[in-house]
Design a protein around this motif. Sequence first.
Motif, mmCIF file in Angstrom:
data_model
loop_
_atom_site.group_PDB
_atom_site.id
_atom_site.type_symbol
_atom_site.label_atom_id
_atom_site.label_comp_id
_atom_site.label_asym_id
_atom_site.label_seq_id
_atom_site.Cartn_x
_atom_site.Cartn_y
_atom_site.Cartn_z
ATOM 1 N N ASN A 145 -6.035 -11.732 12.525
ATOM 2 C CA ASN A 145 -5.277 -11.007 13.556
ATOM 3 C C ASN A 145 -4.693 -9.683 13.069
ATOM 4 O O ASN A 145 -3.852 -9.099 13.748
ATOM 5 C CB ASN A 145 -4.130 -11.878 14.114
ATOM 6 C CG ASN A 145 -4.627 -13.128 14.792
ATOM 7 O OD1 ASN A 145 -5.605 -13.099 15.533
ATOM 8 N ND2 ASN A 145 -3.964 -14.248 14.524
ATOM 9 N N GLN A 146 -5.143 -9.195 11.915
ATOM 10 C CA GLN A 146 -4.576 -7.960 11.367
ATOM 11 C C GLN A 146 -5.621 -6.983 10.850
ATOM 12 O O GLN A 146 -5.538 -5.793 11.152
ATOM 13 C CB GLN A 146 -3.600 -8.281 10.230
ATOM 14 C CG GLN A 146 -2.256 -8.804 10.670
ATOM 15 C CD GLN A 146 -1.350 -7.734 11.236
ATOM 16 O OE1 GLN A 146 -1.615 -6.536 11.107
ATOM 17 N NE2 GLN A 146 -0.267 -8.136 11.870
ATOM 18 N N ILE A 147 -6.570 -7.431 10.055
ATOM 19 C CA ILE A 147 -7.523 -6.527 9.400
ATOM 20 C C ILE A 147 -8.938 -7.084 9.548
ATOM 21 O O ILE A 147 -9.214 -8.208 9.125
ATOM 22 C CB ILE A 147 -7.212 -6.338 7.907
ATOM 23 C CG1 ILE A 147 -5.763 -5.911 7.694
ATOM 24 C CG2 ILE A 147 -8.161 -5.304 7.291
ATOM 25 C CD1 ILE A 147 -5.352 -5.867 6.227
ATOM 26 N N GLY A 203 -11.816 6.174 -5.978
ATOM 27 C CA GLY A 203 -10.452 6.054 -5.482
ATOM 28 C C GLY A 203 -10.429 6.095 -3.968
ATOM 29 O O GLY A 203 -11.445 5.920 -3.302
ATOM 30 N N GLY A 204 -9.234 6.321 -3.393
ATOM 31 C CA GLY A 204 -9.118 6.450 -1.948
ATOM 32 C C GLY A 204 -9.109 5.150 -1.168
ATOM 33 O O GLY A 204 -9.220 5.169 0.059
ATOM 34 N N GLU A 205 -8.975 4.015 -1.868
ATOM 35 C CA GLU A 205 -8.953 2.735 -1.162
ATOM 36 C C GLU A 205 -7.769 2.669 -0.191
ATOM 37 O O GLU A 205 -6.733 3.289 -0.402
ATOM 38 C CB GLU A 205 -8.846 1.571 -2.155
ATOM 39 C CG GLU A 205 -9.991 1.463 -3.122
ATOM 40 C CD GLU A 205 -9.788 2.253 -4.411
ATOM 41 O OE1 GLU A 205 -10.560 2.038 -5.367
ATOM 42 O OE2 GLU A 205 -8.855 3.105 -4.451
ATOM 43 N N THR A 206 -7.936 1.900 0.888
ATOM 44 C CA THR A 206 -6.845 1.635 1.818
ATOM 45 C C THR A 206 -6.184 0.324 1.408
ATOM 46 O O THR A 206 -6.864 -0.697 1.288
ATOM 47 C CB THR A 206 -7.355 1.538 3.264
ATOM 48 O OG1 THR A 206 -8.041 2.750 3.607
ATOM 49 C CG2 THR A 206 -6.195 1.337 4.234
ATOM 50 N N VAL A 207 -4.869 0.361 1.188
ATOM 51 C CA VAL A 207 -4.146 -0.803 0.701
ATOM 52 C C VAL A 207 -3.095 -1.214 1.727
ATOM 53 O O VAL A 207 -2.316 -0.379 2.193
ATOM 54 C CB VAL A 207 -3.468 -0.524 -0.657
ATOM 55 C CG1 VAL A 207 -2.786 -1.785 -1.182
ATOM 56 C CG2 VAL A 207 -4.479 -0.021 -1.674
ATOM 57 N N PHE A 208 -3.093 -2.508 2.067
ATOM 58 C CA PHE A 208 -2.139 -3.063 3.023
ATOM 59 C C PHE A 208 -1.163 -3.974 2.290
ATOM 60 O O PHE A 208 -1.524 -4.654 1.332
ATOM 61 C CB PHE A 208 -2.865 -3.865 4.104
ATOM 62 C CG PHE A 208 -3.734 -3.035 4.999
ATOM 63 C CD1 PHE A 208 -3.246 -2.544 6.204
ATOM 64 C CD2 PHE A 208 -5.047 -2.738 4.642
ATOM 65 C CE1 PHE A 208 -4.047 -1.781 7.036
ATOM 66 C CE2 PHE A 208 -5.852 -1.973 5.472
ATOM 67 C CZ PHE A 208 -5.351 -1.487 6.662
ATOM 68 N N TYR A 209 0.071 -4.000 2.790
ATOM 69 C CA TYR A 209 1.119 -4.817 2.189
ATOM 70 C C TYR A 209 1.667 -5.786 3.235
ATOM 71 O O TYR A 209 2.538 -5.427 4.028
ATOM 72 C CB TYR A 209 2.235 -3.923 1.648
ATOM 73 C CG TYR A 209 1.725 -2.933 0.628
ATOM 74 C CD1 TYR A 209 1.440 -3.339 -0.668
ATOM 75 C CD2 TYR A 209 1.503 -1.606 0.979
ATOM 76 C CE1 TYR A 209 0.950 -2.449 -1.607
ATOM 77 C CE2 TYR A 209 1.013 -0.705 0.053
ATOM 78 C CZ TYR A 209 0.741 -1.127 -1.239
ATOM 79 O OH TYR A 209 0.243 -0.239 -2.162
ATOM 80 N N PRO A 210 1.157 -7.025 3.261
ATOM 81 C CA PRO A 210 1.652 -8.009 4.229
ATOM 82 C C PRO A 210 3.144 -8.252 4.110
ATOM 83 O O PRO A 210 3.812 -8.527 5.092
ATOM 84 C CB PRO A 210 0.858 -9.270 3.875
ATOM 85 C CG PRO A 210 -0.392 -8.747 3.227
ATOM 86 C CD PRO A 210 0.039 -7.527 2.460
ATOM 87 N N ASP A 211 3.686 -8.121 2.903
ATOM 88 C CA ASP A 211 5.122 -8.269 2.683
ATOM 89 C C ASP A 211 5.623 -7.012 1.991
ATOM 90 O O ASP A 211 5.545 -6.909 0.769
ATOM 91 C CB ASP A 211 5.418 -9.501 1.829
ATOM 92 C CG ASP A 211 6.916 -9.717 1.615
ATOM 93 O OD1 ASP A 211 7.714 -8.908 2.136
ATOM 94 O OD2 ASP A 211 7.278 -10.683 0.928
#
Length: 271
Positions: free
Chosen positions: A53-55, A205-213
């Motif tokens: 439900n997010q990514i 480089g250039g990765e997309t990083v998500f932080y659930p918390d």
Amino acid sequence: MPPKGSKRKDTAPASSAKSATTTIAKSTARPNWPPLEPLVPNCDLSLSTLVENQIITIPNFFTASLCKTYVSFLSSLPFLTTPAKPKKGDAVRVNDRFQIEDPAFAEQLWNSTALKDLVCGSAISEYDYAEEGMSEAARRQLWGGEVVGLNPNIRIYRYRKGQFFAQHYDESNKLSLPTTPTATPAKTTWTLLIYLTSPSSGCIGGETVFYPDPSTSSSSNGLTSGKSVVVSLETGTALLHKHGEDCMLHEGLEVKEGEKWVIRSDLCVRR
């Protein structure tokens, strides 16, 4: 997660020490976009869930040859480099940007590719709950309503060596899609990013990083620690992530070598 009802767009978290503004120059001349071909057949594509439900990603959404064609074409567009002068409340963004309102190209991306079939359930995908596909109610719950197309506000991002996009949230926007016989009231619910480059084409480089918390994450000079979900650059991959009130804190890491090219739009649902 941004506070309920917040209107922050691409804003850095409160803990950020520095911020910078992006001056957006909208072009009025519609580009002569290259044809969206060749494409992988719809039946060979699927939605791949990274965080429920997010990514969600769509590997091989664009073929490598189509990505190469688009990078060559996009290089000729008039880009605006984000200014260095900071503005309070904005995320630090250092990249080159082209933006245009182009309903025709948005319609092409939606109808001429596998995107509509995958999102609206006409095609079978990894995310489907049953062989015949997700129910209408399940699709509405996932996407935030009845998906009616893509945001005609098309953005092209180019990140060169040393450029990045610091931690931020993407906000939801209300708009009217130029449909006939009458316009369709809509709002955006998921960000769409199409990656045109990767390490195989020289972009490091250039990765997309998500932080659930967000409380467990930190960022300094492109380095991250704590709990995170890293989406690596893969040529032709489409990334969908929920935005608005339920948006995850995320960032685009610094490009170390080469250039990162991205096409950006948003899923729109009826309101």
